[in-house]
Design an enzyme around this catalytic site. Structure first.
Site, PDB file in Angstrom:
ATOM      1  N   VAL A  37       0.851  -1.184   0.000  1.00  0.00           N
ATOM      2  CA  VAL A  37       0.000   0.000   0.000  1.00  0.00           C
ATOM      3  C   VAL A  37       0.893   1.243   0.000  1.00  0.00           C
ATOM      4  O   VAL A  37       1.807   1.355   0.824  1.00  0.00           O
ATOM      5  CB  VAL A  37      -0.938   0.018   1.228  1.00  0.00           C
ATOM      6  CG1 VAL A  37      -1.826   1.252   1.188  1.00  0.00           C
ATOM      7  CG2 VAL A  37      -1.792  -1.247   1.266  1.00  0.00           C
ATOM      8  N   LYS A  52      -3.290   0.460  -3.543  1.00  0.00           N
ATOM      9  CA  LYS A  52      -2.953  -0.912  -3.198  1.00  0.00           C
ATOM     10  C   LYS A  52      -2.647  -1.705  -4.452  1.00  0.00           C
ATOM     11  O   LYS A  52      -3.395  -1.655  -5.434  1.00  0.00           O
ATOM     12  CB  LYS A  52      -4.111  -1.559  -2.445  1.00  0.00           C
ATOM     13  CG  LYS A  52      -3.758  -2.893  -1.832  1.00  0.00           C
ATOM     14  CD  LYS A  52      -4.714  -3.253  -0.709  1.00  0.00           C
ATOM     15  CE  LYS A  52      -4.055  -4.217   0.247  1.00  0.00           C
ATOM     16  NZ  LYS A  52      -4.858  -4.440   1.441  1.00  0.00           N
ATOM     17  N   ASP A 146     -11.938 -11.758   5.852  1.00  0.00           N
ATOM     18  CA  ASP A 146     -10.708 -11.514   6.601  1.00  0.00           C
ATOM     19  C   ASP A 146     -10.909 -10.366   7.587  1.00  0.00           C
ATOM     20  O   ASP A 146     -10.093  -9.450   7.679  1.00  0.00           O
ATOM     21  CB  ASP A 146      -9.551 -11.208   5.644  1.00  0.00           C
ATOM     22  CG  ASP A 146      -8.190 -11.382   6.318  1.00  0.00           C
ATOM     23  OD1 ASP A 146      -8.122 -12.075   7.356  1.00  0.00           O
ATOM     24  OD2 ASP A 146      -7.200 -10.826   5.816  1.00  0.00           O
TER      25      ASP A 146
END
Length: 468
Positions: A37, A52, A146
Site C-alpha cells: 500500500v 494498493k 478476513d
C-alpha cells in the site's frame, strides 16, 4: 529502481515506483503477504489516496488477477460510511491496483497494542460501526472473509472504516498460494466453517467480528497456540473461554454477545447483522446510564448488576457483593436507601412463625384422638387429612369447608383437662349413662386453616364438646 518497481511491484525495503496510472506515488504506507500500500496523489483531482497493488508473484496468475478485479469492482460498488471507498481500478504493466480513500488514523490492532484491552463500551461502539458496514456488504452479496483488527481503521474523527474488501475471497482461487495464511483468512480470527473450507456466508464474517471484539476487550486472542494450524484447530474444536474470565470488567450482556457471535455452529450465532446491532445497542443503552450514575472512586460503590440475553453469562445475577442500583425513575428512600425493606420482611416472617406456633399449641391443647367425620367424605383428597378436625376440601376449586359437628370415640390415652367441672374428659365420658357413651358433639370455638406446601390442608383451632 528495479524492474519490479518499474512495473509497479515496488519494494518494502526502500525503492518506490514512480506512478500507477494517474497516481503519483509519494510514500510507502505498508506491505503484507499479498500486496503493498502506497500513499499517492491523484494529480487530476488533487487528493491523496491509498494505492494498493498485488505482489508480482500473485499477479503472475491470470485467473487470480481476473478474480481480484471482479472482487475489486464489487467492493467499488459499496458506498457506506463504515467502508473504505474505492475510487478506481487499474493495471500498470502486469500489476493490478486500485485506489481508495486515504484514512488519517490507525487500525484497531495498533490501538490495542498501544493501550491494551479497550474499555468495553468504547470497543462496543467500534464493533457496532463495523457491523453496520458489514451489513451493507452482505446486502450486496459480498463477504469480507478476513475481518480482523488490522482491517478496521479508526479515523481521527472516530469513524471505523473496513478495509481490504474482496481480497481474501479473491485469494480463494484454484491456485495454491497459501504461504502467508491469508488465503483462508487469518488464523486468529477465522471461523470454523471457513477453516474447514466449506461453504460460508455472512455469518462467517460475523464470527470473525466476534473474535475481533474479543481481542479488543481482553487484549488477547480468543485462542492462543504456538502455530497457526494449532490455532485454527482450536477455533474448530475448543470451547470458547468467557471474555469475563480474562477481563471481569466486561459487562455481562457484552460478554454474552461475544460468545454468541463466536458460536461454533453458524445456526447458533446471530443470524444477521440486524439482530447483532440491536443486541449491542441495547447493551450500550443499559451500560451508559449506569456509568453516568457511578459514584466517584473510593465511595465504596460496587459494579452495576448487568442483565442481558443469551447464554450462561446472562444467568449470573450480579457479582458477589454487588449492590443493586435503583432505576432512573425510582423515588429516593429515607435512611439507608431501602435497607429497611429486608428488615421489615424478617419481622413479618417472624410474626407469622410465632402465630403459627401459638395456633399449633392451642390445637394440641384441644386435640382429641383421630376423628370420624359425620357425613363428610375424603374421597377427593390424594393424601390423608390431619386429625385435628374433620375437613372436606375441593382442591380443584380452591374451596375449603370445615365441619363444626363431630362424632368421636374416645381413645385409650388420657385426655387433657376439660373445661366443666375440672374432671378429665375421659372421666366424664366414663361416668355418662351407657346410652350416651361414645357420643360427643364438638363445635369449634375458634378455627383456622392452612394449605401446606405438599397440598394437604391443615385445620387448627379450639373445640368445645357440648355433648358431655
Amino acid at each position: 529502481m528495479s524492474e519490479g518497481a518499474n512495473q509497479g511491484g515496488g519494494s518494502a525495503s526502500g525503492s518506490l515506483p514512480a506512478r500507477f496510472g494517474a497516481y503519483r506515488v509519494e510514500a510507502l504506507i505498508g506491505a503484507g503477504g499479498m500486496g503493498i500500500v502506497y500513499r499517492a496523489l491523484d494529480e487530476d483531482l488533487q487528493r491523496h489516496v491509498a494505492l494498493k497493488t498485488l505482489l508480482p508473484a500473485l499477479a503472475a496468475d491470470p485467473e487470480f488477477v481476473a478474480r481480484f478485479k471482479r472482487e475489486a469492482q464489487s467492493a467499488a460498488a459499496l458506498n457506506h460510511p463504515n467502508i473504505t471507498q474505492i475510487y478506481s481500478i487499474g493495471q500498470e504493466g502486469a500489476i493490478p491496483f486500485f485506489a481508495m480513500e486515504m484514512i488519517h488514523g490507525r487500525s484497531l490492532e495498533a490501538l490495542v497494542k498501544e493501550r491494551g484491552a479497550l474499555d468495553a463500551i468504547e470497543a462496543t461502539g467500534y464493533i457496532v460501526q463495523a457491523a453496520k458496514g458489514l451489513r451493507h456488504a452482505a446486502q450486496k452479496k459480498l463477504i469480507h472473509r478476513d475481518v480482523k483488527p488490522s482491517n478496521l481503521m479508526l479515523a481521527e474523527d472516530g469513524v471505523v472504516k473496513i478495509t481490504d474488501f474482496g481480497l481474501a475471497k479473491a485469494a480463494k482461487s484454484d491456485t495454491q498460494l497459501t504461504a502467508t495464511g491469508q488465503v483462508l483468512g487469518s488464523p486468529g480470527y477465522i471461523s470454523p466453517e471457513q477453516a474447514q473450507g466449506g461453504e460460508i456466508d455472512a455469518r462467517s464474517d460475523l464470527y470473525s467480528l466476534g473474535a475481533t471484539f474479543y481481542h479488543l476487550v481482553t487484549g488477547r486472542l480468543p485462542f492462543e497456540a504456538p502455530t497457526p494450524v494449532a490455532m485454527i484447530i482450536k477455533h474448530m474444536n475448543e470451547p470458547l473461554r468467557s471474555p469475563r474470565a480474562a477481563n471481569p470488567a466486561i459487562p455481562y450482556p457484552i460478554a454474552s454477545a461475544i460468545q454468541k457471535m463466536m458460536a461454533k455452529r453458524p445456526g447458533e450465532r446471530f443470524q444477521d447483522y440486524d439482530a447483532l446491532i440491536r443486541e449491542l445497542e441495547r447493551a450500550l443503552a443499559t451500560a451508559r446510564p449506569a456509568e453516568a450514575t457511578q459514584p466517584a472512586p473510593g465511595a465504596g460503590a460496587s459494579a452495576p448488576a448487568w442483565t442481558g440475553m443469551t447464554g450462561m453469562e446472562a444467568r449470573g445475577a450480579r457479582p458477589r457483593g454487588a449492590a443493586a442500583r435503583p432505576s432512573a425513575g425510582a423515588l429516593p428512600t429515607p435512611g439507608h436507601g431501602g435497607a429497611w425493606l429486608p428488615a421489615a420482611l424478617v419481622v413479618a416472617l417472624g410474626a407469622m412463625i410465632v402465630a403459627g406456633i401459638v395456633h399449633h399449641r392451642q390445637a394440641q391443647v384441644a386435640s382429641v384422638a383421630p376423628t370420624e367425620a359425620s357425613g363428610m367424605s375424603q374421597a377427593g383428597l390424594s393424601t390423608p387429612l390431619p386429625t385435628t378436625g374433620a375437613v372436606t376440601a375441593d382442591a380443584w376449586n380452591g374451596g375449603v369447608e370445615v365441619s363444626e359437628s363431630f362424632r368421636i370415640r374416645p381413645g385409650a390415652a388420657p385426655l387433657r383437662p376439660g373445661g366443666r367441672d375440672g374432671r378429665l374428659l375421659e372421666e366424664r365420658l366414663r361416668d355418662r349413662p351407657p346410652a350416651q357413651q361414645g357420643k360427643a358433639s364438638l363445635t369449634f370455638v375458634s378455627k383456622d386453616r392452612q394449605i401446606l406446601p405438599d397440598g394437604r390442608i391443615k385445620v387448627m383451632g379450639q373445640v368445645r364438646n357440648s355433648g358431655i
